[in-house]
Write a protein that holds these residues in place. Structure first.
Motif, PDB file in Angstrom:
ATOM      1  N   LEU A 146       2.311  47.083 -44.340  1.00 45.06           N
ATOM      2  CA  LEU A 146       2.346  47.098 -45.799  1.00 45.06           C
ATOM      3  C   LEU A 146       2.204  45.668 -46.302  1.00 45.06           C
ATOM      4  N   ASP A 147       1.568  45.510 -47.463  1.00 45.79           N
ATOM      5  CA  ASP A 147       1.509  44.174 -48.055  1.00 45.79           C
ATOM      6  C   ASP A 147       2.899  43.728 -48.482  1.00 45.79           C
ATOM      7  N   THR A 148       3.657  44.651 -49.084  1.00 46.79           N
ATOM      8  CA  THR A 148       5.024  44.376 -49.524  1.00 46.79           C
ATOM      9  C   THR A 148       5.873  45.622 -49.290  1.00 46.79           C
ATOM     10  N   THR A 149       7.051  45.436 -48.704  1.00 49.96           N
ATOM     11  CA  THR A 149       7.956  46.567 -48.513  1.00 49.96           C
ATOM     12  C   THR A 149       8.888  46.680 -49.715  1.00 49.96           C
ATOM     13  N   ILE A 150       9.632  47.774 -49.784  1.00 48.86           N
ATOM     14  CA  ILE A 150      10.555  47.936 -50.909  1.00 48.86           C
ATOM     15  C   ILE A 150      11.716  46.951 -50.823  1.00 48.86           C
ATOM     16  N   GLN A 152       0.303  26.801 -45.484  1.00 53.22           N
ATOM     17  CA  GLN A 152       1.692  26.405 -45.217  1.00 53.22           C
ATOM     18  C   GLN A 152       2.647  27.155 -46.143  1.00 53.22           C
ATOM     19  N   GLN A 153       2.224  27.328 -47.377  1.00 46.85           N
ATOM     20  CA  GLN A 153       3.074  28.015 -48.333  1.00 46.85           C
ATOM     21  C   GLN A 153       3.202  29.497 -47.987  1.00 46.85           C
ATOM     22  N   VAL A 154       2.142  30.112 -47.462  1.00 45.61           N
ATOM     23  CA  VAL A 154       2.221  31.496 -46.997  1.00 45.61           C
ATOM     24  C   VAL A 154       3.282  31.611 -45.907  1.00 45.61           C
ATOM     25  N   LEU A 155       3.268  30.663 -44.965  1.00 44.65           N
ATOM     26  CA  LEU A 155       4.274  30.668 -43.902  1.00 44.65           C
ATOM     27  C   LEU A 155       5.677  30.496 -44.474  1.00 44.65           C
ATOM     28  N   ALA A 156       5.825  29.616 -45.464  1.00 42.11           N
ATOM     29  CA  ALA A 156       7.141  29.412 -46.081  1.00 42.11           C
ATOM     30  C   ALA A 156       7.614  30.678 -46.793  1.00 42.11           C
ATOM     31  N   VAL A 157       6.702  31.388 -47.460  1.00 42.85           N
ATOM     32  CA  VAL A 157       7.050  32.639 -48.143  1.00 42.85           C
ATOM     33  C   VAL A 157       7.489  33.692 -47.119  1.00 42.85           C
ATOM     34  N   LEU A 158       6.737  33.808 -46.016  1.00 46.36           N
ATOM     35  CA  LEU A 158       7.087  34.786 -44.989  1.00 46.36           C
ATOM     36  C   LEU A 158       8.435  34.467 -44.358  1.00 46.36           C
ATOM     37  N   THR A 159       8.721  33.191 -44.191  1.00 45.10           N
ATOM     38  CA  THR A 159      10.001  32.782 -43.622  1.00 45.10           C
ATOM     39  C   THR A 159      11.143  33.068 -44.595  1.00 45.10           C
ATOM     40  N   LYS A 160      10.912  32.801 -45.883  1.00 43.86           N
ATOM     41  CA  LYS A 160      11.973  32.978 -46.876  1.00 43.86           C
ATOM     42  C   LYS A 160      12.245  34.446 -47.196  1.00 43.86           C
ATOM     43  N   HIS A 172       2.920  16.347 -44.322  1.00 43.48           N
ATOM     44  CA  HIS A 172       2.778  16.915 -45.659  1.00 43.48           C
ATOM     45  C   HIS A 172       3.918  17.884 -45.917  1.00 43.48           C
ATOM     46  N   ALA A 173       4.543  17.744 -47.058  1.00 45.47           N
ATOM     47  CA  ALA A 173       5.654  18.621 -47.421  1.00 45.47           C
ATOM     48  C   ALA A 173       5.119  19.984 -47.843  1.00 45.47           C
ATOM     49  N   VAL A 174       5.845  21.005 -47.466  1.00 44.69           N
ATOM     50  CA  VAL A 174       5.477  22.360 -47.861  1.00 44.69           C
ATOM     51  C   VAL A 174       5.922  22.567 -49.301  1.00 44.69           C
ATOM     52  N   PRO A 175       5.034  23.072 -50.148  1.00 50.09           N
ATOM     53  CA  PRO A 175       5.426  23.314 -51.534  1.00 50.09           C
ATOM     54  C   PRO A 175       6.531  24.366 -51.609  1.00 50.09           C
ATOM     55  N   VAL A 176       7.219  24.360 -52.714  1.00 52.14           N
ATOM     56  CA  VAL A 176       8.314  25.296 -52.932  1.00 52.14           C
ATOM     57  C   VAL A 176       7.753  26.713 -53.016  1.00 52.14           C
ATOM     58  N   THR A 177       8.466  27.663 -52.409  1.00 56.62           N
ATOM     59  CA  THR A 177       8.048  29.054 -52.501  1.00 56.62           C
ATOM     60  C   THR A 177       8.354  29.584 -53.895  1.00 56.62           C
ATOM     61  N   PRO A 178       7.632  30.600 -54.335  1.00 52.00           N
ATOM     62  CA  PRO A 178       7.882  31.125 -55.684  1.00 52.00           C
ATOM     63  C   PRO A 178       9.280  31.732 -55.781  1.00 52.00           C
ATOM     64  N   PRO A 179      10.020  31.396 -56.804  1.00 51.72           N
ATOM     65  CA  PRO A 179      11.346  32.004 -56.970  1.00 51.72           C
ATOM     66  C   PRO A 179      11.211  33.451 -57.445  1.00 51.72           C
ATOM     67  N   TRP A 180      12.320  34.164 -57.444  1.00 51.20           N
ATOM     68  CA  TRP A 180      12.310  35.562 -57.869  1.00 51.20           C
ATOM     69  C   TRP A 180      11.816  35.703 -59.300  1.00 51.20           C
ATOM     70  N   ALA A 232       1.758  37.995 -48.882  1.00 46.88           N
ATOM     71  CA  ALA A 232       2.192  36.662 -49.302  1.00 46.88           C
ATOM     72  C   ALA A 232       1.082  35.961 -50.078  1.00 46.88           C
ATOM     73  N   GLN A 233      -0.170  36.137 -49.636  1.00 48.57           N
ATOM     74  CA  GLN A 233      -1.283  35.545 -50.366  1.00 48.57           C
ATOM     75  C   GLN A 233      -1.415  36.171 -51.755  1.00 48.57           C
ATOM     76  N   ASP A 234      -1.235  37.497 -51.841  1.00 45.94           N
ATOM     77  CA  ASP A 234      -1.285  38.165 -53.145  1.00 45.94           C
ATOM     78  C   ASP A 234      -0.212  37.605 -54.081  1.00 45.94           C
ATOM     79  N   LEU A 235       1.002  37.456 -53.547  1.00 44.83           N
ATOM     80  CA  LEU A 235       2.102  36.920 -54.350  1.00 44.83           C
ATOM     81  C   LEU A 235       1.775  35.528 -54.861  1.00 44.83           C
ATOM     82  N   LEU A 236       1.275  34.663 -53.984  1.00 47.37           N
ATOM     83  CA  LEU A 236       0.968  33.289 -54.379  1.00 47.37           C
ATOM     84  C   LEU A 236      -0.177  33.233 -55.385  1.00 47.37           C
TER      85      LEU A 236
END
Length: 172
Positions: free
Chosen positions: A94-98, A79-87, A39-47, A107-111
């Protein structure tokens, strides 16, 4: 010795001819068949998804200038959470750093904020994370486990991949 012309007509059609190769499928075809199951990993959210607020994205979608993402199932979400963390980078505490690094929950919050997962699918994904940790003998929340001082990113990868496989096996 018998030839194909000596066989009855029904056997002659099944007999190999010089134009029909007797070798198995080529390696390329075997690889392509095997890759169909991956299964292909979906695209991570762009900026742009991270910067534009949801009401603005909704307005742009109504005007036809934006296409919101399709919410993913729990297995694909993990899988997408892992892709976001990798990217964007992985962090702890912290949930998100500066600088834009994220922990698992960040990453789950972002998605979820960008429409890549529904709250219900995210809750099911959290269940699979907790189940995977429980099977390993760890009885704490996944975000607390993520923040342990000696936790390497490789352990986070294994957790997300294992939870994703479990969700996929259960049809999610």
């Amino acid at each position: 010795m018998r030839t194909t012309t000596d066989l009855p007509e029904q056997d002659r059609r099944a007999a190999p001819t010089p134009a029909t190769p007797l070798c198995p499928k080529p390696a390329r075809q075997l690889v392509e068949e095997a890759l169909r199951d991956v299964h292909a990993v979906p695209v991570t959210p762009p900026w742009s998804h991270r910067v534009l607020p949801a009401p603005v994205r909704g307005l742009l979608a109504d005007l036809g200038w934006w296409q919101n993402p399709v919410p993913q199932a729990p297995s694909t979400h993990l899988q997408q959470v892992l892709a976001v963390l990798t990217k964007y980078g992985w962090c702890q505490s912290l949930d998100t750093t500066i600088t834009g690094r994220l922990c698992i929950r960040g990453a789950q919050d972002l998605l979820e904020r960008t429409g890549h997962v529904t709250p219900q699918a995210r809750n099911r994904a959290v269940h699979y994370l907790q189940q995977t940790l429980g099977e390993s003998g760890i009885h704490m929340q996944f975000f607390a486990w993520n923040d342990l001082p000696d936790q390497p990113f490789s352990a986070v990868q294994v957790l997300l991949e294992t939870a994703s496989r479990t969700a996929r096996k259960n049809g999610q």
